[in-house]
Design a protein around this motif. Sequence first.
Motif, PDB file in Angstrom:
ATOM      1  N   LYS A  83       0.821  -1.212   0.000  1.00  0.00           N
ATOM      2  CA  LYS A  83       0.000   0.000   0.000  1.00  0.00           C
ATOM      3  C   LYS A  83       0.858   1.267   0.000  1.00  0.00           C
ATOM      4  N   TYR A  84       2.149   1.130   0.318  1.00  0.00           N
ATOM      5  CA  TYR A  84       3.020   2.302   0.357  1.00  0.00           C
ATOM      6  C   TYR A  84       3.406   2.787  -1.037  1.00  0.00           C
ATOM      7  N   PHE A  85       3.345   1.904  -2.046  1.00  0.00           N
ATOM      8  CA  PHE A  85       3.716   2.353  -3.389  1.00  0.00           C
ATOM      9  C   PHE A  85       2.587   2.249  -4.409  1.00  0.00           C
ATOM     10  N   LEU A  86       1.558   1.429  -4.148  1.00  0.00           N
ATOM     11  CA  LEU A  86       0.506   1.262  -5.151  1.00  0.00           C
ATOM     12  C   LEU A  86      -0.200   2.569  -5.527  1.00  0.00           C
ATOM     13  N   PRO A  87      -0.481   3.474  -4.573  1.00  0.00           N
ATOM     14  CA  PRO A  87      -1.111   4.742  -4.973  1.00  0.00           C
ATOM     15  C   PRO A  87      -0.293   5.521  -6.005  1.00  0.00           C
ATOM     16  N   PRO A 142      11.892  -4.114  -7.017  1.00  0.00           N
ATOM     17  CA  PRO A 142      12.686  -4.693  -5.926  1.00  0.00           C
ATOM     18  C   PRO A 142      12.086  -4.354  -4.566  1.00  0.00           C
ATOM     19  N   ASN A 143      12.304  -5.253  -3.605  1.00  0.00           N
ATOM     20  CA  ASN A 143      11.765  -5.066  -2.255  1.00  0.00           C
ATOM     21  C   ASN A 143      12.823  -5.457  -1.226  1.00  0.00           C
ATOM     22  N   GLU A 202       1.388  -7.548  14.219  1.00  0.00           N
ATOM     23  CA  GLU A 202       0.744  -7.716  12.913  1.00  0.00           C
ATOM     24  C   GLU A 202       0.483  -6.388  12.210  1.00  0.00           C
ATOM     25  N   SER A 203       1.457  -5.491  12.226  1.00  0.00           N
ATOM     26  CA  SER A 203       1.290  -4.199  11.559  1.00  0.00           C
ATOM     27  C   SER A 203       2.659  -3.577  11.337  1.00  0.00           C
ATOM     28  N   ASN A 204       2.930  -3.164  10.094  1.00  0.00           N
ATOM     29  CA  ASN A 204       4.205  -2.508   9.805  1.00  0.00           C
ATOM     30  C   ASN A 204       4.356  -1.204  10.575  1.00  0.00           C
ATOM     31  N   GLU A 205       3.252  -0.440  10.647  1.00  0.00           N
ATOM     32  CA  GLU A 205       3.300   0.839  11.357  1.00  0.00           C
ATOM     33  C   GLU A 205       3.626   0.637  12.831  1.00  0.00           C
ATOM     34  N   ALA A 206       2.995  -0.392  13.430  1.00  0.00           N
ATOM     35  CA  ALA A 206       3.236  -0.666  14.848  1.00  0.00           C
ATOM     36  C   ALA A 206       4.679  -1.123  15.080  1.00  0.00           C
ATOM     37  N   ILE A 207       5.212  -1.915  14.153  1.00  0.00           N
ATOM     38  CA  ILE A 207       6.613  -2.345  14.268  1.00  0.00           C
ATOM     39  C   ILE A 207       7.532  -1.132  14.190  1.00  0.00           C
ATOM     40  N   ALA A 222      12.009  -1.735   2.904  1.00  0.00           N
ATOM     41  CA  ALA A 222      12.461  -0.348   2.733  1.00  0.00           C
ATOM     42  C   ALA A 222      11.300   0.581   2.434  1.00  0.00           C
ATOM     43  N   TYR A 223      10.190   0.030   1.911  1.00  0.00           N
ATOM     44  CA  TYR A 223       9.046   0.878   1.561  1.00  0.00           C
ATOM     45  C   TYR A 223       8.315   1.401   2.796  1.00  0.00           C
TER      46      TYR A 223
END
Length: 293
Positions: A83-87, A142-143, A202-207, A222-223
Amino acid sequence: MFFSGPLVTQPSVSNQVKKLSQALNIELYEVIGKKIYLTHAGEEVVRTGKEIFESINRLDESINNIKCVKSGLLKISVVTTAKYFLPHMLGPFCKLYPEIDVEFKVGNRAQIIERLKANLDDFYIFSDPPEDLDIIRHQFLPNPLAVIASTDNPLSKRKKLRWEDLAGEKFLMREHGSGTNNAIINHLKEHQLKIDKKMVIESNEAIKISVAENMGIAIISAYVLSSSKEDGLKQLRIPTFPIMSYWQIIHLREKRLSLIAQHFLEFVLNKRQDILPMKKIEAHIKKSLQKSS
């Protein structure tokens, strides 16, 4: 072309299902306790109904295309990090085709796999697609997965580290089965490394927030990272890191892609250099690789 009708109440639906069952002379569902379960015949009716609606949607789009109207519905499901790059992709595409409607679903890997199995969308974006499904994959971005720590963590002050230096640290990890988690497990196994202590979040933001608060360290895409100075995060220099994986846009092999879906796939594969900050991404990857050497 649009097909619509009046809203139908639950009693009306029950009535129609009973009439259909009588007309076919076979039970479509059964009631066990307070739950309703479809019979095999009922499942076949549902499957055929979905095929009919898909055919109607294709007819709708075909008529629109004959009229030279580039409209239709594009349905995409992605794992959370995407979701960080799809928009960045959807924005320019929607400007090219302002009449289209987009449904954009975000979920964890297990949820998106269930949507894929049910054929609910046109495309799905994973870094770790399922191996047991008949799908077509298109690798497009790349990811890199980097080791990060809080700027308050003493490890962030050291220019070079060994994996053994992380032994006392708690790793903040995504849930079992996530693409990131799978990539980490495979990498550790390949290089005979191990993690002693971990916490599942279970959340990138929380991590990201938890690492900034010095609750532990993490291996993360990195995204998810923006400016390390703003976030209080720093990438650690560890041999064999970052882990290099790739984003893939996929669909079921038997999926009949609509014209709009075909245009979107071509757009993503051919225009990503223009619509994504590829120079910045590639510079970040290069810098990451230099740090780990």
